[in-house]
Design a protein around this motif. Structure first.
Motif, mmCIF file in Angstrom:
data_model
loop_
_atom_site.group_PDB
_atom_site.id
_atom_site.type_symbol
_atom_site.label_atom_id
_atom_site.label_comp_id
_atom_site.label_asym_id
_atom_site.label_seq_id
_atom_site.Cartn_x
_atom_site.Cartn_y
_atom_site.Cartn_z
ATOM 1 N N ALA A 350 -24.575 -40.053 -19.952
ATOM 2 C CA ALA A 350 -23.234 -39.505 -20.192
ATOM 3 C C ALA A 350 -23.250 -38.000 -19.992
ATOM 4 N N PRO A 351 -22.216 -37.448 -19.332
ATOM 5 C CA PRO A 351 -22.149 -35.991 -19.156
ATOM 6 C C PRO A 351 -21.698 -35.306 -20.437
ATOM 7 N N LEU A 352 -21.793 -34.008 -20.451
ATOM 8 C CA LEU A 352 -21.282 -33.219 -21.563
ATOM 9 C C LEU A 352 -19.781 -33.465 -21.686
ATOM 10 N N ALA A 353 -19.318 -33.727 -22.900
ATOM 11 C CA ALA A 353 -17.914 -34.051 -23.117
ATOM 12 C C ALA A 353 -17.020 -32.891 -22.683
ATOM 13 N N ARG A 354 -15.871 -33.244 -22.148
ATOM 14 C CA ARG A 354 -14.942 -32.228 -21.652
ATOM 15 C C ARG A 354 -14.496 -31.276 -22.760
ATOM 16 N N LYS A 355 -14.320 -31.815 -23.978
ATOM 17 C CA LYS A 355 -13.880 -30.961 -25.079
ATOM 18 C C LYS A 355 -15.055 -30.294 -25.792
ATOM 19 N N GLY A 356 -16.297 -30.534 -25.301
ATOM 20 C CA GLY A 356 -17.455 -29.936 -25.959
ATOM 21 C C GLY A 356 -17.440 -28.420 -25.894
ATOM 22 N N MET A 357 -17.081 -27.870 -24.723
ATOM 23 C CA MET A 357 -17.016 -26.419 -24.579
ATOM 24 C C MET A 357 -15.925 -25.828 -25.473
ATOM 25 N N ALA A 358 -14.774 -26.465 -25.503
ATOM 26 C CA ALA A 358 -13.667 -25.948 -26.322
ATOM 27 C C ALA A 358 -14.026 -25.981 -27.800
ATOM 28 N N GLU A 359 -14.667 -27.062 -28.247
ATOM 29 C CA GLU A 359 -15.070 -27.151 -29.648
ATOM 30 C C GLU A 359 -16.106 -26.088 -29.994
ATOM 31 N N ALA A 360 -17.035 -25.837 -29.058
ATOM 32 C CA ALA A 360 -18.060 -24.821 -29.326
ATOM 33 C C ALA A 360 -17.425 -23.442 -29.488
ATOM 34 N N LEU A 361 -16.400 -23.135 -28.702
ATOM 35 C CA LEU A 361 -15.748 -21.836 -28.812
ATOM 36 C C LEU A 361 -14.829 -21.768 -30.037
ATOM 37 N N ARG A 362 -14.127 -22.846 -30.297
ATOM 38 C CA ARG A 362 -13.136 -22.858 -31.380
ATOM 39 C C ARG A 362 -13.773 -23.140 -32.726
ATOM 40 N N GLY A 363 -14.772 -24.050 -32.729
ATOM 41 C CA GLY A 363 -15.388 -24.471 -33.970
ATOM 42 C C GLY A 363 -14.756 -25.721 -34.530
ATOM 43 N N THR A 364 -15.376 -26.299 -35.527
ATOM 44 C CA THR A 364 -14.856 -27.476 -36.217
ATOM 45 C C THR A 364 -14.750 -27.163 -37.706
ATOM 46 N N LYS A 365 -14.355 -28.160 -38.491
ATOM 47 C CA LYS A 365 -14.233 -27.959 -39.936
ATOM 48 C C LYS A 365 -15.592 -27.663 -40.571
ATOM 49 N N LYS A 366 -16.656 -28.207 -39.977
ATOM 50 C CA LYS A 366 -17.986 -28.035 -40.562
ATOM 51 C C LYS A 366 -18.790 -26.921 -39.905
ATOM 52 N N THR A 367 -18.526 -26.652 -38.621
ATOM 53 C CA THR A 367 -19.346 -25.700 -37.869
ATOM 54 C C THR A 367 -18.481 -24.572 -37.333
ATOM 55 N N PRO A 368 -18.829 -23.320 -37.586
ATOM 56 C CA PRO A 368 -18.043 -22.201 -37.037
ATOM 57 C C PRO A 368 -18.212 -22.111 -35.526
ATOM 58 N N GLY A 369 -17.182 -21.640 -34.856
ATOM 59 C CA GLY A 369 -17.201 -21.528 -33.405
ATOM 60 C C GLY A 369 -17.878 -20.261 -32.943
ATOM 61 N N LEU A 370 -18.180 -20.249 -31.650
ATOM 62 C CA LEU A 370 -18.857 -19.089 -31.080
ATOM 63 C C LEU A 370 -17.982 -17.836 -31.152
ATOM 64 N N CYS A 371 -16.681 -17.987 -30.990
ATOM 65 C CA CYS A 371 -15.790 -16.819 -31.065
ATOM 66 C C CYS A 371 -15.884 -16.160 -32.437
ATOM 67 N N ALA A 372 -15.880 -16.989 -33.497
ATOM 68 C CA ALA A 372 -15.978 -16.434 -34.847
ATOM 69 C C ALA A 372 -17.359 -15.835 -35.094
ATOM 70 N N LEU A 373 -18.411 -16.499 -34.630
ATOM 71 C CA LEU A 373 -19.772 -16.013 -34.853
ATOM 72 C C LEU A 373 -20.030 -14.693 -34.141
ATOM 73 N N LEU A 374 -19.453 -14.539 -32.945
ATOM 74 C CA LEU A 374 -19.702 -13.339 -32.152
ATOM 75 C C LEU A 374 -18.644 -12.261 -32.363
ATOM 76 N N GLY A 375 -17.658 -12.543 -33.210
ATOM 77 C CA GLY A 375 -16.627 -11.556 -33.474
ATOM 78 C C GLY A 375 -15.676 -11.339 -32.322
ATOM 79 N N LEU A 376 -15.435 -12.375 -31.539
ATOM 80 C CA LEU A 376 -14.548 -12.271 -30.381
ATOM 81 C C LEU A 376 -13.180 -12.844 -30.697
ATOM 82 N N LYS A 377 -12.169 -12.286 -30.061
ATOM 83 C CA LYS A 377 -10.837 -12.856 -30.142
ATOM 84 C C LYS A 377 -10.863 -14.245 -29.509
ATOM 85 N N PRO A 378 -10.243 -15.269 -30.131
ATOM 86 C CA PRO A 378 -10.334 -16.639 -29.617
ATOM 87 C C PRO A 378 -9.918 -16.747 -28.147
ATOM 88 N N PHE A 379 -10.635 -17.583 -27.414
ATOM 89 C CA PHE A 379 -10.295 -17.889 -26.030
ATOM 90 C C PHE A 379 -10.729 -19.313 -25.724
#
Length: 465
Positions: A350-379
């Motif tokens: 199976a390939p990487l899920a299409r929403k996997g990149m978006a979830e990594a940037l945005r984050g989930t209820k349990k895991t903070p996203g890369l934008c929040a971790l790196l102090g970036l404005k959401p994209f």
């Protein structure tokens, strides 16, 4: 109310001993006592049928066309206000006129019943059949069999989440534009599903428009021609295009942050984010890359994206610059003998899920996203394409060649002259070599940005915050 009077009879029977017919009155028709059938003396064959439970009904005995047989023809239920004995006689005379004109009234009744049954389907019933229709495989222009509408899963989601909860049990022919407009207003105000969304309202209207256009087509007749609930709807507020593009400083923080070992997101997702920025491809175009789609990696490397994964259903041959090749080689080492270069976490096939990149940037209820971790404005992942295009525009490249790299339709040539859309049917070039120097320039600019030394301190500050 006017009631027809009964004609007095000198004798209760006729010459043959049969019970004499009487002129029916509304009192006779409303009565539940007496014989089950009472015939009218004014109209030969018209009678009222009395029942102890339901309403009394009017029928007429008429001859079946082409035979000597007589059959009852139902006229309606008795109601003192809307369908009394006078109304029944008028319906009887109209029926006799149709028979005298040569009409087969029983065949007409059967046809009307079939139409009424067909047009009595609910919105959910039509949606199920419509989804089966758009899922049906048909031959596409590349010669392969695929679904009639390849975005059918998205349309199915619109019906399941937006249309069915409100309109699913309604008769399809009863839906009006007022109903649709009310639901759209509820969506935009947040009364429906709790989150205000103009986009959801637009998608709901698009799904319903396709359904009713299909239902009215000749040969189906699931709704009457005048049933057009999508006509004269109020205009929705304009949805303004996104303008988010990362600045060079944000690119530097993002790129160096993706190299950290303490991120809560897997390495393959981080590589996919980098690859999207370096190649300008859409996420679903490169996430499912097979090894056999990569060509000439030791020379003029490029990736051939098949039409099934391209928005405009045309082959893309995207040159791979040096930065994209470095990312790709690391991903290929991790994928080893797997089918997909960017494999997912749910198995080797199976390939990487299409929403996997978006979830990594945005984050989930349990895991903070890369934008929040790196102090970036959401994209979003799609903003990476805008970021790359902005970098190339600032470097002096024109919109035409940038549009080629983005796989956008070009309406003007290099010298500014208009290009006919018909020309695209004849010109089958993928512009692979024309795009190569542009993407190489993008790699040079990205390397300049990520190698600048002043990003490390700000990156550490972002994590500390």
């Amino acid at each position: 109310m006017f009631e027809t009077t009964t004609i007095p009879a000198a004798d209760a029977t006729d010459a043959r001993g049969r019970a004499r017919r009487k002129v029916l009155t509304n009192r006779d028709c409303a009565s539940k006592s007496g014989k089950p059938k009472a015939y009218d003396a004014k109209c030969d064959g018209l009678y009222v049928r009395r029942t102890t439970t339901g309403p009394n009904t009017f029928s007429a005995l008429v001859r079946v066309k082409g035979t000597r047989q007589k059959r009852p023809y139902w006229l309606g239920c008795f109601d003192a206000e809307t369908f009394n004995v006078d109304h029944a006689r008028s319906a009887y005379y109209a029926l006799m006129a149709r028979i005298d004109a040569g009409e087969n009234v029983f065949a007409t009744a059967r046809r009307d019943k079939r139409v009424k049954t067909k047009q009595g389907r609910t919105v959910d019933d039509l949606a199920i059949e419509y989804l089966d229709y758009i899922r049906e495989p048909v031959k596409k222009k590349d010669g392969k069999m695929r679904a009639r509408i390849e975005s059918h899963k998205i349309i199915e989601g619109y019906f399941r989440n937006l249309v069915s909860p409100r309109f699913g049990r309604m008769t399809a022919s009863d839906l009006t534009n007022d109903d649709v407009a009310t639901l759209a207003c509820d969506m935009m105000s947040g009364k429906y599903n709790g989150k205000p969304s103009v986009s959801s309202a637009r998608h709901m209207r698009t799904a319903l428009s396709g359904l009713y256009r299909w239902a009215r087509e000749a040969g189906r007749g699931y709704v009457i021609k005048t049933c057009q609930p999508m006509v004269d709807l109020p205009s929705l507020p304009a949805e303004h295009p996104r303008t988010r593009a990362l600045t060079p400083e944000e690119i530097r923080i993002l790129w160096q942050g993706l190299e950290r070992d303490d991120l809560p997101w897997d390495r393959m997702t981080c590589l996919a984010i980098k690859f999207g920025l370096a190649t300008m491809l859409r996420s679903w175009e490169f996430l499912a890359i097979h090894h056999d789609e990569l060509h000439d990696l030791d020379g003029k490397a490029f990736i051939r994206v098949p039409v099934v994964r391209v928005k405009k259903r045309r082959i893309i041959e995207q040159p791979l610059n040096s930065l994209a090749l470095d990312i790709l080689r690391e991903a290929m080492k991790k994928s080893n003998q797997r089918e997909f270069v960017f494999f997912g976490r749910f198995g080797a096939e199976a390939p990487l899920a299409r929403k996997g990149m978006a979830e990594a940037l945005r984050g989930t209820k349990k895991t903070p996203g890369l934008c929040a971790l790196l102090g970036l404005k959401p994209f979003t992942p799609h903003d990476l394409r805008r970021t790359a295009a902005t970098l190339l525009g600032n470097a002096g490249f024109g919109d035409g060649i940038i549009g080629r790299c983005l796989d956008h339709h070009t309406t003007r040539d290099r010298d500014g002259t208009d290009v006919s859309r018909v020309t695209g049917v004849y010109n089958q070039s993928t512009y692979r070599e024309a795009k190569r120097p542009v993407l190489d320039a993008l790699a040079v600019r990205l390397r300049e940005i990520i190698s600048e030394p002043d990003g490390a301190g700000q990156l550490a500050f972002a994590f500390a915050a």
